[in-house]
Write an enzyme that holds these catalytic residues in place. Structure first.
Site, PDB file in Angstrom:
ATOM      1  N   GLU A  68      -3.806   0.459   8.673  1.00  0.00           N
ATOM      2  CA  GLU A  68      -5.040   1.258   8.581  1.00  0.00           C
ATOM      3  C   GLU A  68      -5.900   0.577   7.530  1.00  0.00           C
ATOM      4  OE1 GLU A  68      -5.687   3.803  10.445  1.00  0.00           O
ATOM      5  OE2 GLU A  68      -3.732   4.315  11.262  1.00  0.00           O
TER       6      GLU A  68
ATOM      7  N   GLU B   3     -17.593  -4.416   3.385  1.00  0.00           N
ATOM      8  CA  GLU B   3     -17.246  -3.071   2.934  1.00  0.00           C
ATOM      9  C   GLU B   3     -17.480  -3.007   1.426  1.00  0.00           C
ATOM     10  OE1 GLU B   3     -13.061  -2.017   2.814  1.00  0.00           O
ATOM     11  OE2 GLU B   3     -13.549  -0.080   3.660  1.00  0.00           O
TER      12      GLU B   3
ATOM     13  N   CYS C 175     -12.551   4.704   3.538  1.00  0.00           N
ATOM     14  CA  CYS C 175     -12.456   3.650   4.552  1.00  0.00           C
ATOM     15  C   CYS C 175     -13.446   3.882   5.691  1.00  0.00           C
ATOM     16  CB  CYS C 175     -11.048   3.586   5.101  1.00  0.00           C
ATOM     17  SG  CYS C 175     -10.434   5.190   5.629  1.00  0.00           S
TER      18      CYS C 175
ATOM     19  N   LYS D 234       5.272   3.143  -1.703  1.00  0.00           N
ATOM     20  CA  LYS D 234       4.676   2.639  -2.940  1.00  0.00           C
ATOM     21  C   LYS D 234       3.253   3.144  -3.072  1.00  0.00           C
ATOM     22  CE  LYS D 234       2.438  -1.104  -3.892  1.00  0.00           C
ATOM     23  NZ  LYS D 234       1.451  -0.544  -4.818  1.00  0.00           N
TER      24      LYS D 234
HETATM   25  P1  NAD Z   1      -5.551  -3.062  -1.330  1.00  0.00           P
HETATM   26  O1  NAD Z   1      -5.331  -3.665   0.000  1.00  0.00           O
HETATM   27  O2  NAD Z   1      -5.922  -3.951  -2.442  1.00  0.00           O
HETATM   28  O3  NAD Z   1      -4.228  -2.314  -1.813  1.00  0.00           O
HETATM   29  C1  NAD Z   1      -3.611  -1.339  -1.032  1.00  0.00           C
HETATM   30  C2  NAD Z   1      -2.151  -1.260  -1.408  1.00  0.00           C
HETATM   31  O4  NAD Z   1      -1.516  -2.479  -1.084  1.00  0.00           O
HETATM   32  C3  NAD Z   1      -1.881  -1.042  -2.900  1.00  0.00           C
HETATM   33  O5  NAD Z   1      -0.800  -0.170  -3.027  1.00  0.00           O
HETATM   34  C4  NAD Z   1      -1.521  -2.428  -3.389  1.00  0.00           C
HETATM   35  O6  NAD Z   1      -0.661  -2.411  -4.512  1.00  0.00           O
HETATM   36  C5  NAD Z   1      -0.804  -2.998  -2.205  1.00  0.00           C
HETATM   37  N1  NAD Z   1      -0.834  -4.453  -2.098  1.00  0.00           N
HETATM   38  C6  NAD Z   1      -1.759  -5.318  -2.596  1.00  0.00           C
HETATM   39  N2  NAD Z   1      -1.434  -6.585  -2.251  1.00  0.00           N
HETATM   40  C7  NAD Z   1      -0.297  -6.506  -1.503  1.00  0.00           C
HETATM   41  C8  NAD Z   1       0.505  -7.467  -0.842  1.00  0.00           C
HETATM   42  N3  NAD Z   1       0.206  -8.759  -0.854  1.00  0.00           N
HETATM   43  N4  NAD Z   1       1.572  -7.036  -0.140  1.00  0.00           N
HETATM   44  C9  NAD Z   1       1.872  -5.727  -0.081  1.00  0.00           C
HETATM   45  N5  NAD Z   1       1.166  -4.779  -0.714  1.00  0.00           N
HETATM   46  C10 NAD Z   1       0.085  -5.166  -1.410  1.00  0.00           C
HETATM   47  O7  NAD Z   1      -6.588  -1.893  -1.093  1.00  0.00           O
HETATM   48  P2  NAD Z   1      -7.211  -0.899  -2.163  1.00  0.00           P
HETATM   49  O8  NAD Z   1      -8.266  -1.621  -2.914  1.00  0.00           O
HETATM   50  O9  NAD Z   1      -6.132  -0.226  -2.932  1.00  0.00           O
HETATM   51  O10 NAD Z   1      -7.836   0.221  -1.194  1.00  0.00           O
HETATM   52  C11 NAD Z   1      -9.061   0.098  -0.625  1.00  0.00           C
HETATM   53  C12 NAD Z   1      -8.947  -0.337   0.825  1.00  0.00           C
HETATM   54  O11 NAD Z   1      -8.157   0.600   1.588  1.00  0.00           O
HETATM   55  C13 NAD Z   1     -10.287  -0.345   1.506  1.00  0.00           C
HETATM   56  O12 NAD Z   1     -10.452  -1.523   2.227  1.00  0.00           O
HETATM   57  C14 NAD Z   1     -10.226   0.868   2.418  1.00  0.00           C
HETATM   58  O13 NAD Z   1     -11.099   0.782   3.500  1.00  0.00           O
HETATM   59  C15 NAD Z   1      -8.811   0.921   2.809  1.00  0.00           C
HETATM   60  N6  NAD Z   1      -8.410   2.253   3.318  1.00  0.00           N
HETATM   61  C16 NAD Z   1      -8.207   2.438   4.658  1.00  0.00           C
HETATM   62  C17 NAD Z   1      -7.876   3.687   5.176  1.00  0.00           C
HETATM   63  C18 NAD Z   1      -7.639   3.895   6.661  1.00  0.00           C
HETATM   64  O14 NAD Z   1      -7.065   4.908   7.028  1.00  0.00           O
HETATM   65  N7  NAD Z   1      -8.074   3.001   7.522  1.00  0.00           N
HETATM   66  C19 NAD Z   1      -7.749   4.762   4.313  1.00  0.00           C
HETATM   67  C20 NAD Z   1      -7.968   4.564   2.962  1.00  0.00           C
HETATM   68  C21 NAD Z   1      -8.306   3.297   2.464  1.00  0.00           C
END
Ligand code: NAD
Length: 791
Positions: free
Chosen positions: A266, A397, A300, A192
């Site tokens: 991650e 963050e 991230c 997704k």
């Molecule tokens: P998010 O957690 O809001 O969403 C990430 C994904 O999860 C989206 O596809 C979203 O639709 C889905 N999602 C949201 N709620 C969910 C739930 N309850 N159950 C299952 N899926 C759900 O994050 P974001 O705002 O899209 O991305 C930013 C975050 O991602 C930051 O915290 C960043 O640090 C992190 N990130 C980490 C890495 C890494 O490799 N460690 C890489 C890129 C981004």
């Protein structure tokens, strides 16, 4: 005007990348049928769609199918149907498919880059030169793993159907990090993309179709959080790979507790960018531009906390400001743009709120005075100085172009400040003295450390975090293991351990002079805090002694002792090896006594009891030998750098050993943990605790430093729950009934500790599967230290 004046006055002209091909694709494609399920494009049930917009002007790019529960179910079914054939295809067959995907992406490289910049807002220079080439590299690199699988991972099988959920900040790259290793391992996937950036994933599904990916092997389901949750909770999914916020990561950890699903997370970060006074300051400034303004800081592992040594702080900050004033904030498709718009207005609101709060808490926030482009979600690069360690800008963050700065006096202070965060994703260390840099790197609680560089990534080098930045690695051999499971057969289902009963002597019976075994905490035998003890009976139910009934307070004391024991983690591997050999030697001197104890408490035949002691000694020998052999690797990424993949101890590891084979089970878990430099809080069998308490003297004679191993006897389910909730326990291993395992997993979310449970099953400790690399791997974190060379 002389030539110099002319040169200085020269302005950049616009240098836009053409968007005509992307516009053509956007116009021609039917986005109401964007779900790629079983090799076909489908509309969502109920024809639901969501909008994806261009962050540079807020205009609509497409209305994309929005997957619901029924669609996720269809995608999981398609993946399950495709699994038997894909997982048993030869490595070569799978390698050809991965290679074809990589080549297909290469053919559409420009279109992918433009779409990524249109959908996410990232400068075209980044999507063209970093995101897309790296995504391609992942597929080509993993083609090799598909063929190497049987030889490299002989005892493993594909994890099965994998659910993958990714964020919006690197839409195509995160997809590649997830899909490539999964396919190489023989898994089928349901992925997704994030609701803000679905476009490149949709184009990717077209590339898969043309590359001959068998139907159902890759399923792409654009949708929002509900679709993500439907994947997480689907019973047909055997592994979840999630990248996103720590908040959602914790929800997923809880939702999968007790399900037996494999999980990798991650998550977010608050990475330190440490500049020592002997650093090449101009290079460090350029590194910082990459560290915090790359992708508008929506990274991230962004170096969002600048720690600069006091003597150069003022001069360095002046250089940073001068450089910030020259950053070009502009449209993503302009090839001269350094910083584009943020992804969405919600992101702007979040950044503004955090900056305002940071200022309220005493930070001085500075922004260069150039004007931002009109329209779109642009935000000024921002520098916060005078930031106290507890300031929200130092702790939260921001996920935007905001740099928080602090100064330090010496190495110790730099390390302390750097580690003063609940996260542990990455760090940059800048010093021209490699001794200093390599001295600091192992002390940083972070999964990746870049020396004199930042944001270096490669498919061969694992990436992932410590602490609340999540667990699991993406890339390299470690990354492959995330999509494989051990073939070892499961043992029988365990029954819940009943609460211990209290001593009850028969009429006229006596236990003699105080035979209550104590606890072992901080190198000393200690009475349980509550002064309670429980009855230890033999197989016939006859009272043979008492053991201390450990409580929450005893666990807390044991964890504090384990945390305080620095000597064990700092000891050389050779030294640890010798101590474990010595432990085995001292145990062997008491073989008869331990055999008799085991026989009495478990009812085992004398021969069986003796075999358990002998095998425990052999196992101690094995892990003593492995202490200086289970080493990291050196990677040679396609950059002028070597990457040292170091094995570091997880930290404080809680161990609940279960009732079967009370000595061998305990040794089988404690020995690998100790061998790798962890300190341990162990809860031994509650049915035969005296086997463990008899070990105190053996331990005392064996040169183990105080606090390296702590033993708390008592009711295992209760003590496991305390360990699971304790934020100073970094890892927890459980052999227990299903309910205890599930509860511990659900309660481990505080600090996202590394969990391993048998998920309610017994272990056959006598089998060859009960020792080896799988146990050692659990006992280490892999830290990748990137060290560039050359000018
Ligand atoms: P998010 O957690 O809001 O969403 C990430 C994904 O999860 C989206 O596809 C979203 O639709 C889905 N999602 C949201 N709620 C969910 C739930 N309850 N159950 C299952 N899926 C759900 O994050 P974001 O705002 O899209 O991305 C930013 C975050 O991602 C930051 O915290 C960043 O640090 C992190 N990130 C980490 C890495 C890494 O490799 N460690 C890489 C890129 C981004």
């Amino acid at each position: 005007m002389n030539i110099l004046e002319r040169f200085n006055a020269m302005e950049y002209g616009p240098a836009p990348e053409s968007r005509s091909e992307a516009d053509g694709w956007l116009k021609a494609r039917d986005f109401s049928k964007a779900l790629f399920i079983g090799g076909e494009w489908r509309a969502a049930a109920g024809s639901k769609t969501f909008a994806t917009n261009d962050p540079s002007d807020g205009k609509l790019l497409a209305k994309v199918s929005d997957a619901g529960k029924a669609d996720i179910d269809a995608a999981v079914q398609a993946a399950a149907k495709a699994l038997p054939k894909w997982s048993t295809a030869s490595g070569f067959e799978r390698a050809k498919v991965l290679y074809a995907i990589g080549r297909g992406m290469q053919r559409h490289q420009r279109l992918l880059a433009v779409l990524e910049s249109l959908d996410n807002g990232k400068p075209i220079r980044e999507s063209r030169d970093i995101d897309v080439p790296l995504a391609i590299r992942h597929f080509i690199h993993h083609a090799g793993w598909a063929q190497a699988l049987e030889r490299e991972f002989p005892d493993h099988a594909p994890a099965g159907v994998v659910g993958q959920i990714i964020p919006w900040n690197f839409p195509l790259l995160m997809l590649a990090w997830k899909v490539a290793p999964a396919l190489a391992a023989g898994c089928t996937v349901v992925l997704k993309p994030a609701e803000l950036t679905p476009l490149t994933a949709i184009l990717f599904s077209e590339i898969c179709d043309r590359a001959g990916v068998p139907k159902g092997v890759v399923n792409i389901v654009p949708g929002g959080p509900d679709a993500g949750a439907a994947i997480v909770n689907h019973a047909g999914v055997q592994k979840i790979a999630f990248t996103g916020s720590s908040e959602v990561g914790k929800i997923i950890r809880k939702a999968t507790a007790g399900s037996g699903k494999k999980l990798s997370l991650e998550l977010g970060g608050k990475s330190a960018f440490i500049v020592f006074e002997d650093a090449d300051l101009d290079s460090a400034v350029e590194g910082l531009v990459d560290g915090i303004w790359f992708n508008q800081g929506q990274v991230c592992c962004a170096g969002s906390r600048l720690l600069v040594q006091e003597g150069i702080a003022e001069a360095f900050i002046a250089k940073v400001k001068a450089r910030m004033a020259k950053l070009r904030v502009g449209p993503p498709l302009d090839k001269n743009t350094d910083v584009g718009p943020l992804v969405d207005h919600t992101q702007i609101d979040r950044v503004k709120r955090l900056v305002a709060e940071g200022a309220k808490q005493g930070a001085t926030c500075w922004q260069p005075d150039f004007a931002l482009p009109r329209g779109g979600y642009y935000y000024h690069p921002t520098l916060a100085t005078g930031v106290a360690p507890a300031n929200i800008l130092a702790q939260e963050e921001v996920f935007g172009p905001v740099l928080a700065t602090m100064s330090f006096r010496n190495i110790e202070e730099a390390v302390e400040l750097a580690n003063n965060t609940r996260y542990g994703l990455a760090a940059s260390v800048w010093s021209e003295n490699l001794n200093v840099a390599l001295h600091v790197a192992p002390q940083l609680k972070a999964g990746v450390v870049w020396i004199n560089g930042t944001n270096m990534f490669d498919a061969a080098c694992g990436f992932g975090g410590y602490r609340e930045s999540g667990f699991g690695r993406e890339g390299g051999k470690e990354g492959m293991l995330e999509y494989l499971t051990l073939k070892a057969p499961l043992g029988a289902l365990l029954k819940a351990t009943p609460p211990p009963s209290f001593p009850a002597l028969a009429e006229g019976e006596t236990l003699g002079i105080d035979r209550t075994a104590k606890l072992f905490i901080g190198g000393k035998q200690a009475r349980p805090d509550g002064n309670y003890s429980f009855a230890v009976v033999d197989k016939k139910g006859k009272l043979v002694g008492e053991a201390g009934l450990g409580s929450r307070k005893d666990i807390r004391d044991a964890v504090a002792a384990a945390r305080a024991c620095k000597a064990w983690g700092d000891a050389t591997a050779y030294n640890r090896s010798q101590v474990l050999y010595y432990l085995a030697e001292n145990l062997s001197a008491r073989t008869d006594e331990f055999s008799a104890r085991i026989a009495a408490l478990t009812g085992a035949a004398p021969k069986t009891a003796r075999a358990e002691v002998d095998q425990s000694i052999e196992r101690l020998f094995y892990y003593a030998g492995m202490a200086d052999k289970f080493e990291g690797r050196v990677h040679a990424p396609p950059a002028r750098a070597v990457t040292l993949a170091l094995h570091e101890p997880v930290g404080v590891v809680g161990i609940v050993a279960g009732d079967d084979a009370p000595l061998l089970g305990l040794v089988s878990l404690v020995a690998p943990a100790l061998a790798m430099g962890n300190t341990v809080v162990a809860v031994p069998s509650a049915r035969a605790p005296l086997v463990a308490t008899d070990l105190y003297q053996v331990i005392e004679y064996s040169d183990l430093p105080a606090g390296s191993i702590n033993i708390v006897t008592g009711h295992a389910p209760e003590l496991a729950a305390v360990l699971a909730k304790h934020d100073d326990v970094d890892g927890l291993w459980l052999v227990a009934d299903a309910e205890t395992c599930a509860k511990a997993e659900a309660e481990s979310i505080g600090n996202l500790k590394r969990m391993w449970t048998t998920n309610g099953h017994a272990m056959d400790w006598t089998s060859e599967n009960a020792e080896g690399d799988a146990f050692l791997r659990r006992a280490v974190e892999v830290k990748n230290v990137w060290t560039p060379y050359g000018d």
